[in-house]
Design a protein around this motif. Structure first.
Motif, PDB file in Angstrom:
ATOM      1  N   ILE A 127       0.854  -1.196   0.000  1.00  0.00           N
ATOM      2  CA  ILE A 127       0.000   0.000   0.000  1.00  0.00           C
ATOM      3  C   ILE A 127       0.886   1.241   0.000  1.00  0.00           C
ATOM      4  N   GLU A 166      -0.254   4.306  -1.679  1.00  0.00           N
ATOM      5  CA  GLU A 166      -1.081   5.492  -1.887  1.00  0.00           C
ATOM      6  C   GLU A 166      -2.384   5.281  -1.110  1.00  0.00           C
ATOM      7  N   LEU A 167      -2.859   6.312  -0.444  1.00  0.00           N
ATOM      8  CA  LEU A 167      -4.127   6.165   0.269  1.00  0.00           C
ATOM      9  C   LEU A 167      -5.284   6.512  -0.665  1.00  0.00           C
ATOM     10  N   TYR A 168      -6.394   5.847  -0.471  1.00  0.00           N
ATOM     11  CA  TYR A 168      -7.597   6.208  -1.210  1.00  0.00           C
ATOM     12  C   TYR A 168      -8.048   7.594  -0.742  1.00  0.00           C
ATOM     13  N   GLN A 180      -9.754   7.850   2.583  1.00  0.00           N
ATOM     14  CA  GLN A 180      -8.831   7.483   3.664  1.00  0.00           C
ATOM     15  C   GLN A 180      -7.982   8.686   4.052  1.00  0.00           C
ATOM     16  N   PRO A 219     -18.534   3.426   1.499  1.00  0.00           N
ATOM     17  CA  PRO A 219     -19.009   2.094   1.112  1.00  0.00           C
ATOM     18  C   PRO A 219     -18.100   0.961   1.592  1.00  0.00           C
ATOM     19  N   THR A 220     -18.681  -0.253   1.624  1.00  0.00           N
ATOM     20  CA  THR A 220     -17.906  -1.439   1.985  1.00  0.00           C
ATOM     21  C   THR A 220     -16.691  -1.546   1.076  1.00  0.00           C
ATOM     22  N   ALA A 221     -15.642  -2.087   1.596  1.00  0.00           N
ATOM     23  CA  ALA A 221     -14.434  -2.390   0.829  1.00  0.00           C
ATOM     24  C   ALA A 221     -13.726  -1.150   0.307  1.00  0.00           C
ATOM     25  N   SER A 222     -14.035   0.035   0.856  1.00  0.00           N
ATOM     26  CA  SER A 222     -13.282   1.180   0.392  1.00  0.00           C
ATOM     27  C   SER A 222     -12.237   1.598   1.412  1.00  0.00           C
ATOM     28  N   GLY A 223     -11.892   0.673   2.294  1.00  0.00           N
ATOM     29  CA  GLY A 223     -10.705   0.889   3.107  1.00  0.00           C
ATOM     30  C   GLY A 223     -10.924   1.476   4.487  1.00  0.00           C
ATOM     31  N   LYS A 224     -12.075   1.172   5.106  1.00  0.00           N
ATOM     32  CA  LYS A 224     -12.318   1.648   6.462  1.00  0.00           C
ATOM     33  C   LYS A 224     -11.360   0.991   7.451  1.00  0.00           C
ATOM     34  N   THR A 225     -11.210  -0.328   7.268  1.00  0.00           N
ATOM     35  CA  THR A 225     -10.377  -1.058   8.219  1.00  0.00           C
ATOM     36  C   THR A 225      -8.967  -0.480   8.253  1.00  0.00           C
ATOM     37  N   LEU A 226      -8.453  -0.150   7.086  1.00  0.00           N
ATOM     38  CA  LEU A 226      -7.087   0.357   7.027  1.00  0.00           C
ATOM     39  C   LEU A 226      -6.954   1.667   7.804  1.00  0.00           C
ATOM     40  N   ARG A 262      -8.571  -5.411  -7.409  1.00  0.00           N
ATOM     41  CA  ARG A 262      -7.440  -6.099  -8.049  1.00  0.00           C
ATOM     42  C   ARG A 262      -7.846  -7.040  -9.190  1.00  0.00           C
TER      43      ARG A 262
END
Ligand code: ADP
Length: 720
Positions: free
Chosen positions: A21, A23-25, A28, A47-54, A374
């Motif tokens: 990783i 570059e940050l979205y 983010q 939205p889901t899968a747009s990098g909240k966890t990160l 990906r």
């Protein structure tokens, strides 16, 4: 924003780079610039899968490296706790210790004091707060994943109370799906707000009706009339599809139907791999259907599956071996399982009294599953219009906004339990103090007016005093009583505790499993089964037959409790079968339940049985009754008759192996200790590994010879 530019610990950046990783979205970056890294609360609604966890990982790890202390990561499901735990394990590289905790609500879990990142379900953390675990004072950050569940009827109040307790004590990071009133949530939490519908993989959404697919940008495509063509089309293009339907039976039916269509697109090696995957499943009526579907490259996914089955399916889908999953909406809130195409067959579901529209929030979460980062340049989410006009669905679900969140604190059951906890575990001494606490909740923030909640609180307090959970001392302060304190720690509804307490005299007079199981099934904490119309007569007969064993009277037909009661009888009968060693497959068949249902039923019954015993201890318990209840609890935990209780204490000896040992003449631990290893290896299910474990447990030094010879294969095996 580049990871290099982040104002965080260098070691943290190094790990991110190792992960690939750089570059940050955009959302983010926005979130990390919002003050979250400086300790400010944050609501992140993307939205889901747009990098909240990160984002939460960066904030968490940076904070822990700088300040020490602990971070708690709250998830709504046990399965998610495991998933996050595995992901966060990576931070152990930097010397941070990661733990996950889900079950057992009656513990302070002091061992967690040694960990830095703690993943927990909301209910588990709530119970830890009630137990006053000391390490909680070290918690510097709470991440609430899927915080929009604050609006869920049965779980919302827990999450809301946890956040109210932690507000001001720790930094709060609330991660949410896109909701209608994220501002309101942020105001309540005094948090920065980052809202965005940016996604790493673009999403195309459309509505399908009788062969015409209309995309949101107005483009139109033609397909064969049946929506199955959307599925086969994705498969032909070498991609997968996720189909959401509204019931378990539909998920099964559609999986079988679609598998016939997909099967012809499978290669020979794929067919072989799927065959061997199907053969890994155990035998029961649900898995029979699952196996058939899997052989055609399709699986269904719903709450009735066992954990093993679910994991197997999810992994095979991620690998691309299983092409299509048909699922109930539980999947959309659960694990991370993206797919190129998402098809939503149903936008209505049956809820108690009739058909209702599925909320926009939920449908949008399902749609959000489309597009695999990906792998896909974009993902496709398609709603199938059936009776509804396609235009209406487009307006509501695609162009429309998701609903607002509403506080569910006033849910009677949850509120009763929370008020009790406030008094017995959190030191609330008077009604005015109680009201001052409630003023800090989301409910109060949202409604502005607390009068109806105050009224409810009063009723609860009267109930608690009347039933001796609490008392008033001389200057009218609340005084927790042992019964109340214990009830709250056991994490059960006060009404459940009252039912138990009222039944103790009857249990002492006539202790028996059927009576106790019906009692457990009658509490609001149990997920009691429903008696179907054509079963009702049978369970009524059974209730009359066993009437002298029941602690409750059988309600009349006109009584509103009648139907519920028959469900309780059915539930009690399932538990009775279980402790009488009826094989699982027979239980599924007889009661038309799935493995996942039985598992949940047993898990709840186990916890309630434990609570019953713990509460009984407070009321001058009789030793012989206590022993009786403890034995019954063990039988329930292991699913065995009394004679096997000694054997199931051994490691890895469950109901099947214990029965096999017993029937082979090894009826006690002593008999096993004295037997020759070779004799024991003859017993079905007992291999060298198991036996080694038993010897180690017993502290016996015996050499276990070779694994016993495999049983001869069948002619069929030979020919294959
Ligand atoms: P969410 O929590 O919003 O559902 P996740 O944090 O799980 O989303 O992110 C989904 C996937 O995207 C994960 O595999 C994660 O590693 C990856 N990811 C997140 N942020 C980035 C980024 N900035 N660059 C590349 N991949 C990322």
């Amino acid at each position: 924003m580049r990871v290099d530019e982040l104002p965080v610990d260098e070691r943290l950046k190094a790990v991110l780079k190792e992960r690939g990783i750089g570059e940050l979205y955009p959302p983010q970056a926005e979130a990390l610039k919002s003050g979250a890294l400086e300790g400010r609360n944050l609501v992140l609604a993307i939205p889901t899968a747009s990098g909240k966890t990160l984002v939460s990982e960066i904030v968490m790890v940076d904070k822990l490296l700088r300040e020490g202390g602990k971070a708690v990561y709250l998830v709504p499901l046990k399965a998610l706790a495991e998933e996050k735990y595995r992901e966060f394990k990576e931070w152990e590289k930097l010397g941070l210790k990661v733990a996950a905790t889900t079950g057992d609500y009656d513990s302070t879990d002091d061992w967690l004091g040694r960990y830095d990142i703690i993943v927990a379900t909301a209910e588990k953390f709530d119970s830890l707060l009630r137990h006053g675990a000391r390490w909680i004072d070290d918690v510097k950050l709470v991440v609430a994943d899927e915080v929009h569940l604050i609006g869920s009827y049965d779980r919302g109040a827990t999450l809301e109370m946890i956040l109210t307790h932690m507000l001001g004590r720790a930094q709060i990071l609330a991660l949410s799906a896109t909701v209608g009133n994220a501002e309101e949530l942020a105001e309540w939490l005094d948090a920065s707000l980052v809202v965005s519908d940016w996604r790493p993989v673009q999403l195309r959404r459309g509505v399908f009706h009788l062969g015409t697919l209309v995309w949101e940008d107005g483009k139109v495509e033609s397909y064969p009339e049946n929506w199955y063509s959307l599925v086969t089309d994705a498969v032909k293009r070498g991609k997968g599809a996720l189909v959401f339907v509204n019931t378990r039976r539909s998920a099964e039916k559609e999986a079988l139907a679609i598998s016939k269509l997909v099967s012809s697109h499978l290669t020979k090696p794929e067919k072989r791999a799927l065959e061997s995957l199907a053969n890994q499943l155990e035998d029961n009526p649900t898995s029979e259907k699952l196996k058939r579907a899997i052989k055609g490259g399709v699986a269904f996914h719903h709450a009735g599956l066992s954990r093993v089955e679910r994991t197997l399916i999810e992994d095979a889908f991620r690998e691309g071996l299983i092409k299509v999953i048909t699922a109930t909406p539980t999947l959309s809130a659960g694990v991370n399982l993206p797919s190129f195409r998402v098809i939503i067959r149903d936008t209505k579901r049956y809820a108690g009294f009739g058909w209702t529209d599925i909320p926009v929030l939920e449908i949008q979460q399902m749609m959000g599953r489309a597009g695999r980062p990906r792998y896909d340049k974009y993902g496709e989410a398609i709603i199938v219009a059936r009776t509804d006009e396609p235009g209406k669905l487009m307006e509501r679900y695609i162009r429309g906004k998701p609903e607002k969140l509403f506080s569910m604190l006033a849910n009677e059951q949850a509120f009763r339990s929370q008020v009790l906890a406030l008094i017995t575990n959190f030191g609330i001494k008077s009604f005015s103090e109680l009201v001052r606490f409630l003023e800090k909740t989301f409910y109060a923030h949202q409604r502005k007016d607390l009068s109806s909640l105050e009224y409810k609180a009063k009723e609860v307090v009267y109930f608690l005093i009347e039933n001796e959970f609490i008392d008033l001392d001389l200057d009218d302060s609340f005084m927790p009583l042992p019964f109340g304190k214990r009830t709250s720690q056991l994490y059960i509804d006060p009404l459940t505790a009252k039912k138990f307490k009222d039944a103790f005299p009857a249990i002492e007079r006539n202790p028996n499993p059927f009576g106790i199981f019906q009692l457990i099934a009658s509490t609001p904490d149990m997920a009691t089964l429903t008696a179907r119309r054509r079963e009702m007569e049978d369970y009524l007969d059974l209730a009359y037959e066993l009437e002298d064993k029941l602690y409750a009277s059988i309600p009349y037909y006109e009584d509103s409790r009648f139907q519920g009661f028959l469900g309780q009888v059915k539930t009690a009968k399932v538990l009775l079968d279980w402790i009488n060693e009826v094989p699982e497959a027979r239980i599924y068949e007889t009661y038309l339940i799935d493995p996942g249902d039985l598992y949940r039923l047993l898990e709840l019954a186990d916890w309630l049985m434990y609570s019953l015993i713990e509460l009984y201890k407070l009321f001058e318990p009789k030793e012989e009754i206590l022993n009786y209840l403890r034995d019954l609890h063990l039988r329930l935990r292991h699913g065995v008759r009394e004679e096997l209780l000694e054997l199931v204490r051994l490691p890895n000896i469950g109901r099947k192996r214990a029965r096999a040992l017993y029937n082979a003449g090894f009826k006690s631990v002593e008999a096993i200790a004295n037997a020759k290893p070779a004799e024991l290896l003859e017993v079905e299910g007992i291999g060298a590994k198991i036996l080694d474990g038993i010897y180690r447990y017993l502290g016996i030094e015996k050499r276990v010879a070779e694994e016993k010879p495999k049983r001869k294969g069948t002619l069929e095996d030979f020919l294959r």
